[in-house]
Design a protein around this motif. Structure first.
Motif, short mmCIF file in Angstrom:
data_model
loop_
_atom_site.label_atom_id
_atom_site.label_comp_id
_atom_site.label_asym_id
_atom_site.label_seq_id
_atom_site.Cartn_x
_atom_site.Cartn_y
_atom_site.Cartn_z
N GLY A 116 0.80 -1.18 0.06
CA GLY A 116 0.09 0.03 -0.10
C GLY A 116 0.59 1.12 -0.19
O GLY A 116 0.41 2.22 -0.57
N THR A 117 2.11 1.19 0.72
CA THR A 117 2.92 2.49 0.72
C THR A 117 3.43 2.64 -0.69
O THR A 117 3.60 3.69 -1.00
CB THR A 117 3.93 1.99 1.85
OG1 THR A 117 3.50 2.09 3.00
CG2 THR A 117 5.02 3.37 1.61
N GLY A 118 3.71 1.52 -1.30
CA GLY A 118 4.17 1.60 -2.65
C GLY A 118 3.38 2.54 -3.48
O GLY A 118 3.81 2.86 -4.39
N ALA A 119 1.80 1.99 -3.45
CA ALA A 119 0.95 2.44 -4.35
C ALA A 119 0.76 3.91 -4.13
O ALA A 119 0.63 4.77 -4.97
CB ALA A 119 -0.41 1.64 -3.92
N GLU A 122 3.60 6.01 -5.54
CA GLU A 122 3.48 5.92 -7.01
C GLU A 122 2.41 6.88 -7.49
O GLU A 122 2.42 7.74 -8.50
CB GLU A 122 3.21 4.65 -7.69
CG GLU A 122 3.11 4.55 -9.01
CD GLU A 122 2.75 3.28 -9.45
OE1 GLU A 122 1.63 3.10 -10.25
OE2 GLU A 122 3.19 2.29 -9.29
N ALA A 123 1.42 6.99 -6.55
CA ALA A 123 0.23 7.96 -6.87
C ALA A 123 0.53 9.25 -6.51
O ALA A 123 0.27 10.16 -7.45
CB ALA A 123 -1.05 7.62 -6.30
N VAL A 310 -8.91 11.93 -2.53
CA VAL A 310 -8.22 10.71 -1.93
C VAL A 310 -7.00 10.65 -2.97
O VAL A 310 -7.17 10.33 -4.47
CB VAL A 310 -8.98 9.21 -1.57
CG1 VAL A 310 -9.80 9.73 -0.35
CG2 VAL A 310 -9.93 9.19 -3.07
N VAL A 311 -5.92 10.06 -2.47
CA VAL A 311 -4.71 9.77 -3.21
C VAL A 311 -4.85 8.28 -3.19
O VAL A 311 -4.52 7.34 -2.54
CB VAL A 311 -3.29 10.17 -2.62
CG1 VAL A 311 -2.01 9.68 -3.41
CG2 VAL A 311 -3.43 11.85 -2.70
#
Length: 312
Positions: A116-119, A122-123, A310-311
Motif C-alpha cells: 500500500g505504501t508503494g501504491a 506512485e500515486a 483521495v490519493v
C-alpha cells in the motif's frame, strides 16, 4: 507539498520498524510531520488541525477506525462555504494498517501496508487522485458503511473483546455474530425508514447502509450485500424485517455467497438514495465504518457527493 502522517501505534499489522520505513519513504516525496494517536478521537483532532494549518495532505497508518476519524476531522475543520468543496481541504492518503482495511481496498489499494505504501508513493509521483462521495449520519461522516442493530451489536462485542486482549480476527467476529444472534429478540421489529414523499418502511430489525461496495471482507474475500453501491452514487440500503432463524439464515447465506442479491419478503433493498431518516422504537446500537459509536433512536442519513480528495 506539506503532509501529516497520522499513525495509530496500535495498528494491527505494522511494527515500529515498518513505521520508520514508511516515514523515510514519504519524506522522499513530501515535507512530512508525524503524529501518533493517543486516544479515541485523536486522529480527528490531528486531521482537523492539519487542515487549519494549510497542509496539503493527510496520510493515515491504521485501520478503518483511524481513517474514519481522520475523514471526520477533514470534513469539519471549517463550518463555512469552503467546507463544502473537496479542493479546499487536504487530500487523504490511506496506508492500510488494520485487520480488514475495507476503505483502502475499496479504493483499489493493496491490503498489505508495504505494498500500500508503494501504491501511495506512485500515486503521489504521478499526482493521481480521485474525488469520492461520503455518507453522513447526523453529524458523523462514514466512508463505506453504517449499521444499526445486530451488526453494530457485533462490533460492540468485538470492541469489548479487544479491550480484554483478544486479537481482531474473522473467528472473533464469527463468535460475536453467533452470540449476538442468540441474544437478540428476533421477533421484535425496531426500525422505521422514512423517505421524503414515500410510504414509510416499518418493522425493520436490522439496517445496513453502504456508501460503496464491498461492505466488508472475510480474509481476502469481499462480502457484497449491495454490489451496486459506489463512491460515485448515493447511499444503498439493505434491511431485514424479521430475524427468524430460517429466513435470516437464507438471507445471510445469499449475502456471503456473493452469487446473488439477498431477496425475500423480509428483505428491503434501496439503491442510490440522497437521504432518509431511521427511527427506532428504543435506543439501538449504531456503528460507522466498523467502529461502535453508541446507541441512538433516530438518525438522519445523507449522501455527500464530491466530498473528499483521495490519493490512490
Amino acid at each position: 507539498m506539506r503532509a501529516l502522517l497520522v499513525v495509530n501505534p496500535n495498528a494491527t499489522t505494522t511494527t515500529e520498524r515498518g513505521r520508520d520505513i514508511l516515514v523515510r519513504a514519504l519524506r522522499s516525496q513530501v515535507k512530512l510531520d508525524v503524529a501518533y494517536t493517543q486516544r479515541r478521537g485523536h486522529a480527528a483532532d490531528l486531521a482537523r488541525e492539519a487542515a487549519r494549518d494549510g497542509m496539503d495532505l493527510v496520510v493515515t497508518l491504521g485501520g478503518d477506525g483511524t481513517v474514519n476519524e481522520a475523514v471526520n476531522g477533514l470534513m469539519t475543520f471549517d463550518s463555512g462555504p469552503a467546507a463544502q468543496r473537496a479542493q479546499d481541504r487536504p487530500a487523504l492518503a490511506v496506508v492500510p494498517g488494520g485487520s480488514t482495511n475495507v476503505f483502502a481496498r475499496a479504493l483499489g489499494l493493496p491490503s498489505d501496508w508495504a505494498e500500500g505504501t508503494g501504491a501511495i508513493l506512485e500515486a503521489l509521483r504521478d499526482r493521481r487522485e480521485r474525488i469520492i462521495g461520503l455518507g453522513r449520519a447526523d453529524d458523523r461522516y462514514f466512508t463505506f458503511c453504517a449499521g444499526l442493530g445486530i451488526d453494530a451489536e457485533v462490533v460492540r462485542r468485538v470492541d469489548q473483546a479487544r479491550h480484554k486482549g483478544s486479537t481482531s480476527t474473522p473467528w472473533l467476529y464469527f463468535r460475536a455474530i453467533m452470540a449476538q444472534f442468540i441474544a437478540t429478540n428476533r421477533r421484535v421489529p425496531l426500525l422505521t425508514l422514512d423517505l421524503p414523499g414515500e410510504t414509510a418502511q416499518t418493522g425493520l430489525t436490522w439496517m445496513l447502509v453502504q456508501n460503496t461496495a464491498p461492505w466488508t471482507y472475510i480474509g481476502e474475500r469481499p462480502v457484497d450485500p449491495n454490489p451496486r453501491a459506489s463512491f460515485d452514487t448515493g447511499l444503498d440500503v439493505l434491511g431485514l424485517r424479521e430475524l427468524q432463524v430460517g429466513s435470516t439464515t437464507r438471507a445471510v447465506a445469499q449475502i456471503l455467497s456473493n452469487r446473488r442479491e439477498a431477496k425475500g419478503k423480509q428483505v428491503l433493498r434501496l439503491h442510490d438514495l440522497a437521504g432518509f431518516t431511521l427511527t427506532a422504537a428504543r435506543p439501538i446500537a449504531f456503528q460507522v465504518d466498523g467502529e461502535y459509536i453508541g446507541e441512538c433512536d433516530k438518525l438522519d442519513f445523507a449522501s455527500v457527493a464530491g466530498a473528499l480528495r483521495v490519493v490512490c
